[in-house]
Write an enzyme that holds these catalytic residues in place. Structure first.
Site, PDB file in Angstrom:
ATOM      1  N   HIS A   1      21.729  37.467 -19.148  1.00 52.64           N
ATOM      2  CA  HIS A   1      21.935  36.752 -17.886  1.00 52.64           C
ATOM      3  C   HIS A   1      23.327  36.129 -17.842  1.00 52.64           C
ATOM      4  CE1 HIS A   1      21.566  32.963 -20.053  1.00 52.64           C
ATOM      5  NE2 HIS A   1      20.540  33.496 -20.688  1.00 52.64           N
TER       6      HIS A   1
ATOM      7  N   ASP B   1      20.053  36.724 -24.919  1.00 51.01           N
ATOM      8  CA  ASP B   1      20.792  37.026 -26.145  1.00 51.01           C
ATOM      9  C   ASP B   1      19.849  37.451 -27.264  1.00 51.01           C
ATOM     10  OD1 ASP B   1      19.691  34.495 -26.358  1.00 51.01           O
ATOM     11  OD2 ASP B   1      21.570  33.488 -26.887  1.00 51.01           O
TER      12      ASP B   1
END
Length: 390
Positions: A29, A291
């Site tokens: 994101h 992540d």
């Protein structure tokens, strides 16, 4: 663009031609607000005000992602993967259920395809199982091996200097945390590994607190806040950022990049992508997650270590792991190229919008057991074989 032109010249000159057949992107994101509301406990200082709920995509993050979408759409049309930006039946954009991932996916799709692409995400309050990086193996043997590996990682890290500097930046000795927990030095907080089935692996303690603080500073830096509002003006150089990001990198490495654990937490994503690579009917896939998804997947697929010029992070905000399937007509074979496409820390802070004229940065990625040639391509079959092993 220069690297791309060199690639074209190299293959034309050698009598080869390559055709792009499919692109699959795993994206993190874009810029979000900090993930915790408890930051005030760690400092008597006033934090900068964010306009948005905890962990939500920021307006700047939305704008940067729209530009990245336009860049990729222009690129795949230039490569003739798609004929135009309204190839609805050839595009699939898929997001995790978090607001920041949904809005990132929507921003990318809007920038790339306007109203000609919809974003798919599951209607559920919890994490989508495909993106959820939780421990799934409940065997005692697995637990013992993983805990041993995580502890070994933890024993080998040394971030005390960075934690001591964080003490001074946040003035922790005068914080509510110091008064209530009676711990007034972050470097003295004990680290404890948390291993629980159906939850994310974690490390509670000094390294987690340090990660929380540095993450908040970094998001403020990315979002373009005044220098005095980024760590109260006490982190200004690239070298200083690098020293603090050691905490973040170590924290994520322990959680998601130990052998056995990486394959377990990434298992649902691996299964999904393995099916896409082998049976996917679309030409362009975009998956938007976190992540943790990128780190665990890359570790599970045995990616070699890499560096990203101009970036403080290992998995930059808005960064994308791009899997490209190419067809080489001369030898009638399929090839894979994998790139990390991202923006530098400064580009993100300055709000530089990616385009074909001003492309984002990229780094060629390589995997063990999928040897690349001089142009960065490995045999597609060698790559697919990995999904039948992991």
């Amino acid at each position: 663009m220069i690297a791309k032109l060199l690639f074209i010249v190299t293959f034309i000159g050698a009598g080869f031609s390559l055709q792009l057949k499919q692109v699959v992107i795993l994206s993190r994101h874009n810029i979000r607000t900090p993930l915790t509301t408890n930051l005030q406990l760690l400092t008597p200082k006033r934090w900068p005000k964010w306009n948005g709920e905890t962990g939500f995509l920021t307006p700047k993050g939305r704008k940067l992602e729209q530009a990245m979408g336009r860049y990729f759409a222009d690129w795949i049309i230039e490569e003739k993967l798609l004929l135009d930006k309204c190839s609805r039946n050839q595009v699939f954009v898929y997001s995790n259920t978090r607001e920041r991932t949904i809005q990132t996916a929507k921003s990318f799709a809007e920038g790339a395809f306007g109203e000609c692409a919809e974003v798919y995400y599951k209607n559920m309050t919890g994490m989508d199982p495909v993106f959820n990086p939780v421990i799934r193996n409940d065997s005692e043997e697995f637990r013992e091996v993983v805990l041993s590996e995580m502890q070994a990682q933890l024993n080998n890290i040394d971030v005390k200097d960075a934690l001591l500097r964080l003490n001074k930046i946040v003035d922790v000795k005068d914080s509510e945390y110091c008064k209530t927990e009676h711990v007034c030095d972050l470097s003295e907080v004990k680290n404890k590994i948390v291993f629980e089935v159906n939850k994310e692996p974690d490390v509670v303690g000094a390294i987690q607190l340090g990660n929380t603080l540095v993450d908040a500073f970094l998001m403020a830096y990315y979002d373009g806040m005044k220098e005095d509002d980024v760590a109260w003006g006490q982190i200004r150089t690239a070298q200083e950022w690098e020293s603090f990001l050691k905490i973040v990198k170590a924290y994520h490495k322990i959680r998601f990049q130990t052998k056995l654990l990486d394959k377990d937490v990434a298992s649902t994503l691996l299964k999904y992508l393995g099916d896409v690579f082998q049976n996917g009917s679309k030409k362009f896939y975009v998956l938007v997650g976190h992540d943790a998804n990128i780190l665990s997947l890359m570790s599970a697929l045995n990616f070699k270590d890499y560096s990203l010029d101009g970036q403080f992070e290992k998995t930059p905000i808005g960064g994308k792991v791009v899997f490209e399937k190419w067809y080489e007509e001369e030898n009638d074979r399929e090839l894979l190229r994998v790139r990390y496409v991202y923006q530098s820390s400064k580009q993100i802070r300055d709000g530089v919008e990616a385009s074909l004229q001003h492309p984002p940065l990229e780094a060629l990625l390589q995997m063990e057991d999928c040897a690349v040639d001089e142009n960065g391509y490995c045999p597609w079959n060698d790559f697919i074989r990995k999904f039948n092993i992991v």
